[in-house]
Each structure stands twice: as C-alpha cells, then as structure tokens.
Design a protein around this motif. Structure first.
Motif, short mmCIF file in Angstrom:
data_model
loop_
_atom_site.label_atom_id
_atom_site.label_comp_id
_atom_site.label_asym_id
_atom_site.label_seq_id
_atom_site.Cartn_x
_atom_site.Cartn_y
_atom_site.Cartn_z
N UNK A 183 -6.73 -0.76 11.20
CA UNK A 183 -7.00 -0.92 9.77
C UNK A 183 -6.07 0.66 9.73
N UNK A 184 -6.38 2.07 10.67
CA UNK A 184 -5.76 3.08 10.44
C UNK A 184 -3.71 2.46 10.87
N UNK A 185 -3.19 2.05 11.34
CA UNK A 185 -2.40 1.54 11.87
C UNK A 185 -1.84 0.63 9.98
N UNK A 186 -2.39 -0.10 9.99
CA UNK A 186 -2.12 -1.16 8.80
C UNK A 186 -1.52 0.15 7.61
N UNK A 187 -2.73 0.67 7.28
CA UNK A 187 -2.56 1.75 5.80
C UNK A 187 -1.30 3.28 6.25
N UNK A 188 -1.27 3.10 7.16
CA UNK A 188 -0.20 3.53 7.88
C UNK A 188 1.08 3.32 7.47
N UNK A 189 1.62 1.95 7.52
CA UNK A 189 2.39 1.24 7.18
C UNK A 189 2.32 0.78 5.94
N UNK A 190 1.62 0.64 5.36
CA UNK A 190 1.16 0.21 4.08
C UNK A 190 1.92 1.91 3.09
N UNK A 191 1.73 2.62 4.11
CA UNK A 191 2.14 4.33 3.12
C UNK A 191 3.61 3.87 2.65
N UNK A 192 3.97 3.35 4.21
CA UNK A 192 5.85 3.04 3.70
C UNK A 192 6.45 2.84 2.64
N UNK A 225 4.99 -4.57 7.91
CA UNK A 225 4.69 -4.78 6.35
C UNK A 225 3.53 -5.87 5.67
N UNK A 226 4.03 -7.35 5.62
CA UNK A 226 3.05 -8.51 5.56
C UNK A 226 2.24 -8.51 6.29
N UNK A 227 1.81 -7.88 7.41
CA UNK A 227 0.38 -8.12 8.04
C UNK A 227 -0.64 -7.37 7.08
N UNK A 228 0.08 -5.87 7.69
CA UNK A 228 -0.73 -4.65 6.21
C UNK A 228 -1.04 -5.35 5.25
N UNK A 229 -0.34 -5.49 4.61
CA UNK A 229 -0.69 -6.22 3.22
C UNK A 229 -1.98 -7.18 2.97
N UNK A 230 -1.62 -8.33 4.41
CA UNK A 230 -2.70 -9.43 4.38
C UNK A 230 -3.68 -8.49 4.97
N UNK A 231 -3.81 -7.87 5.42
CA UNK A 231 -4.65 -7.25 7.08
C UNK A 231 -5.73 -6.30 5.88
N UNK A 232 -5.44 -6.03 4.74
CA UNK A 232 -5.54 -4.58 3.90
C UNK A 232 -6.45 -5.94 2.18
#
Length: 219
Positions: free
Chosen positions: A57-66, A170-177
C-alpha cells in the motif's frame, strides 16, 4: 519526431495514436454515465475498495504521488531542466505541451463521459494519473531512443514498452487504492498514446517554421 523529419517517424505513431483514440472513444461510449464497475472490471479486481495492504500500500501511495499536482510538477520541472541543460529546447517544449494537453484532455473526457466511482462527484474515466505518467515517460522515451542508432521497429517497440511500464505501474496504484476502475486506467493509457504523437508533430511543425523564418530574416 522532435528533431527528426516527419516522414521518417510519424506514420507508425499516427496509426498508434488513431487506434488509441478509437479505444478511448469506444470505452467512453460504453461506460458513459455508469457508476458501477463493469464485468470486465470485476473480473480483474474489485476496484471500489483498497486491494493492497502494507507494505505494498505504501508503494501504491508513493506511485500515486507522482500523479498529484506537486509530484507531477516536480517531475516536469526536472525533465524540462534536463532538456534545457542538454540544449534540447524543442524537447522541453514537448514535455510541457504534451503532458499539459494530455491532462487537459482527460479532464474534458471525464466531464463528457460522466462515469463515476465512490459517489456522483468522483469522475473516473479516464484516469488522469495514468495518462500523465504515461505521457511523460512516452515523451522521455521518444527523446532518448531518438538518439540511438536503432531501426524504426526497435525504437517504436522500446518506446511502447516504456509507456506500458509507466501506465501499468500507475494503473496498478490507482486500482489498488480504489481510485479508478481498471477500464479507467486503460482509457488513461490510450489517451496519452493518442495525444503525445499529435503534440510531437505539432511542436515539430511549429519549431521548423520558426527556424525557417529565422533563417530567411538573416538573409
């Protein structure tokens, strides 16, 4: 594209842009006004709730920040600065114009399609975060591979691979979150593929005209 002759580069990218635009339009028509995940989205994952836990989840949030305003601004400024230091002003212009146009297009499409997630006010199609990062990496990859002595097919494949990796991350992060449906991500990725080739062609055309005008004025 960007510093190269139009006939040598644009034909395959114009085709890619046209196909990507077609996907964006088709998905937009299919999901216009929807507020629930489609069967395709449900088959991939349940996109309306967080699907990852720590540490991913922390990885997804970091990618989302970009893709957030602050993170995207830092990325654009850093890449534009690098282009200027390398004396590539045309490339710097493409970075700004390409990413800004891509983000603007996603916002326009969102209001036209009206697909929502987590409530009526959360427009979801296409994913702006995915479109932005894909567009940025696509521009950088175009510029980087343009300096390599590669055949057109190899160059195009490398650029598409880089764009796919960026969009997938980024798509993974958006769906994961739970911020987007998987089909929103696909729409965002295709939006970038549709916009950037057109933006690159436009920047090249305008830059060539400015250069030609300057040369005539010196005679």
């Amino acid at each position: 594209m960007i510093g190269r002759s139009a006939p040598a580069v644009l034909p395959p990218w114009l085709l890619i842009a046209a196909l990507a635009a077609l996907v964006v339009v088709v998905l937009g028509v299919v999901y216009a006004g929807h507020s629930e995940p489609s069967k395709v989205d449900q088959w991939i994952t349940q996109p309306t709730a967080d699907t990852v836990r720590s540490p991913w989840r922390g990885v997804a949030l970091a990618v989302d920040t970009l893709g957030e305003p602050a993170g995207s601004a830092v990325l654009v400024v850093a890449i534009v600065t690098g282009c200027l230091l390398l004396r590539r002003p045309r490339a710097a212009v493409l970075v700004v114009v390409g990413t800004a146009t891509t983000v603007g297009m996603t916002r326009l499409i969102k209001h036209l399609v009206g697909r929502t997630i987590h409530g009526d006010g959360n427009l979801s199609y296409p994913s702006g975060h995915t479109a932005f990062l894909t567009a940025l990496v696509l521009v950088v990859a175009l510029l980087a591979t343009g300096r390599l002595d590669l055949r057109r097919t190899a160059r195009t494949s490398l650029v598409l691979a880089a764009a796919f990796a960026a969009g997938a991350a980024m798509g993974w992060a958006q769906v994961a979150l739970g911020a987007h449906y998987p089909t929103d991500v696909l729409g965002g990725w295709c939006t970038a593929l549709a916009v950037i080739p057109a933006a690159a062609w436009l920047v090249d055309q305008l830059a060539d005209r400015v250069t030609a005008t300057g040369l005539r004025s010196r005679r």
